[in-house]
Design an enzyme around this catalytic site. Structure first.
Site, PDB file in Angstrom:
ATOM      1  N   ARG A  35      -2.063  -4.981   0.295  1.00  0.00           N
ATOM      2  CA  ARG A  35      -1.753  -5.450  -1.045  1.00  0.00           C
ATOM      3  C   ARG A  35      -2.826  -6.371  -1.617  1.00  0.00           C
ATOM      4  NH1 ARG A  35       4.782  -6.689  -0.465  1.00  0.00           N
ATOM      5  NH2 ARG A  35       5.433  -4.500  -0.594  1.00  0.00           N
TER       6      ARG A  35
ATOM      7  N   HIS B 130       4.487 -12.318  -5.918  1.00  0.00           N
ATOM      8  CA  HIS B 130       5.561 -11.548  -5.302  1.00  0.00           C
ATOM      9  C   HIS B 130       6.217 -12.239  -4.113  1.00  0.00           C
ATOM     10  CE1 HIS B 130       7.935  -8.174  -4.106  1.00  0.00           C
ATOM     11  NE2 HIS B 130       7.247  -7.948  -2.997  1.00  0.00           N
TER      12      HIS B 130
ATOM     13  N   VAL C 166      11.945  -7.263   4.634  1.00  0.00           N
ATOM     14  CA  VAL C 166      13.320  -6.839   4.897  1.00  0.00           C
ATOM     15  C   VAL C 166      13.575  -6.817   6.404  1.00  0.00           C
ATOM     16  CG1 VAL C 166      15.039  -5.023   4.578  1.00  0.00           C
ATOM     17  CG2 VAL C 166      13.430  -5.529   2.754  1.00  0.00           C
TER      18      VAL C 166
END
Length: 512
Positions: free
Chosen positions: A342, A445, A491
């Protein structure tokens, strides 16, 4: 005359019934509208809590007790997972959530949950290993990840997938994210966004296990007595302050991605960026833990996601690229390996004159990445029945865009991206009309930094000693991701360390 009187009485009766019905509806409406009023407290509150649990699942304020075995701060994925595991270990936990609904940033998660050596990978013939997962995450984090936390994370990721499956949360649709070489990003069976599915499943289990979950419960302080954590001071509905005692406290309040004061204090270069974080991500847990002597790590390591819809500050999940989309600039040409990490993709977009780009994909990607349906509903996509029609909607040169897609499709066929060296997410050509594009740019983010914990999720002080009775899990902690988080790992983190926090806090309470 008698007949006329009966008709009059009949009309009067009907009128009274209608009036009574209207009165009943009016009396019940304020109760239904109250949560909506709460959502007006801050800008984008409705968007911040999208995908959270259904109305009516929360515990009424009147049922609040003065004492619980374990207080859990935050009803995101880590908090609810910890509560379920604490309950399974014989505890009486309570969850306190400052927002009007459960979910936190978990509800906004899109791509999936990374895990290795899972039963679903085995079923689908995907050969993976915990060691490979470890090495690729370490590389993605620039070698600065906490090795003990990372080892624990990858070695327990498969068991976390099994645990979710055991409570009715099945993540057996597997894709890939940037920085990974194997398909290990687990999604719901229909390929939809993981966040809403995960939150709804966890809330359902919390309710079934009769674990109290209070919303609009803003914890202001974690209290101590004789060197041990012994509860919290919390304000309900912005007016009623209560002190709740407990034998242990788990902080799962999330990061600080929506607190621009905290962000710009450590990263002034991020001033002016949009954020994908829900408005409750303000770093409260970090502040409270520091007040107890806890310490932090990597606070300046803030992840900027490359694909964010700018007007709504809405994350366009990595799953879109993971299912085959490409990135093009204002000239209609590719400019970087879309499946790079990213930070590198973000840097490539920021190097463009316009600092924005287009995600381009076809109907095949749309069918495999169900999250696109939500993007379409929100008006983010442009569409064309041909590449030329799409180029017109994007305002890019049609000839250049067509050449770009032709070149890309040849690369997919030959499994050789000669332009930028992409090696993953090349299973399908972009050749199925209609064609789509979403304009994106970078946005804040994720905050990799946070409080320091050990593999028991115990919060450590500056001397490296555990603060008795204090545990933490999720984005409030730091060290696992190093300088760059791999998509899908957050997650995984909230489930793996949420489970561990539930187990270890219960062990601590039993030992008292």
């Amino acid at each position: 005359m008698k007949k006329k009187s009966m008709l009059v009485m009949l009309f009067l009766s009907i009128f009274m019934l209608i009036a009574a019905g209207c009165g009943s509806n009016n009396a019940s409406e304020p109760q239904k509208e109250e949560p909506k009023e709460e959502k007006k407290e801050e800008v984008n509150k409705e968007e911040a809590v999208s995908g959270a649990s259904k109305e009516g699942t929360y515990t009424p304020y009147e049922e609040l007790q003065d004492s619980y075995d374990i207080v859990i701060i935050g009803a995101g994925g880590a908090g609810m997972t910890a509560a379920l595991e604490a309950k399974a270990n014989g505890m009486n936990p309570v969850i306190l959530e400052k927002m009007p609904v459960a979910g936190g940033n978990t509800s906004k998660s899109s791509s999936g949950m990374n895990a290795s050596q899972t039963k679903f990978q085995t079923e689908q013939g995907i050969q993976d290993s915990n060691d490979k997962f470890y090495e690729e995450t370490l590389k993605g984090g620039k070698g600065t990840n906490n090795p003990e936390l990372l080892r624990f994370f990858v070695d327990n990721s498969g068991a976390a997938i099994d645990w979710l499956d055991s409570i009715g949360i099945r993540l057996n649709n597997i894709t890939i994210t940037g920085g990974m070489s194997e398909k290990r990003t687990h999604r719901p069976e229909d390929g939809s966004a993981v966040g809403q599915y995960l939150v709804n499943g966890l809330v359902k289990n919390v309710e079934e296990k009769q674990i109290p979950l209070f919303v609009n419960a803003d914890v202001k302080e974690i209290t101590q007595k004789d060197g041990k954590v012994n509860g919290v001071r919390v304000v309900f509905n912005e007016k009623d302050e209560k002190t709740i005692t407990a034998k242990a406290v788990i902080v799962a309040s999330g990061g600080f991605g929506a607190n621009m004061d905290m962000i710009t204090k450590v990263r002034s270069d991020l001033a002016g960026y949009v954020t994908t974080n829900q408005v409750g991500s303000t770093g409260d847990g970090i502040r409270m833990i520091e007040e107890l002597g806890g310490t932090t790590v990597d606070m300046d390591q803030i992840q900027v996601h490359p694909t964010v819809q700018q007007e709504k500050s809405y994350l366009i999940g990595e799953v879109v690229r993971g299912e085959g989309a490409i990135l093009v600039n204002a000239e209609g040409t590719r400019f970087h390996n879309e499946m790079d990490t990213r930070d590198n993709v973000t840097a490539a977009i920021n190097a463009l004159p316009e600092r924005t780009a287009w995600l381009v994909f076809d109907s095949g990607v749309k069918s495999r990445a169900k999250a696109i349906e939500q993007y379409e509903k929100m008006g983010f996509t442009v569409q064309g029945d041909t590449i030329e029609a799409l180029a017109e909607k994007m305002n890019v040169p049609a000839e250049e865009l067509k050449t770009t897609l032709d070149t890309w499709n040849t690369a997919v066929t030959n499994k050789n991206d000669a332009e930028f060296g992409r090696t993953t997410a090349m299973d399908n050509a972009l050749s199925g009309a209609p064609y789509y594009a979403i304009k994106i740019g970078p946005g804040i983010h994720y905050t990799m930094g946070g409080v320091i914990i050990n593999t028991n999720t115990e919060v450590l002080n500056k001397d490296g000693q555990a603060i008795p009775g204090l545990f933490a899990a999720g984005e409030v902690t730091g060290g696992l991701h190093g300088q760059n988080r791999i998509g899908g790992n957050s997650v995984g983190e909230i489930i793996v360390f949420g489970l561990q926090a539930g187990v270890k806090s219960a062990e601590f309470v039993k030992a008292q």
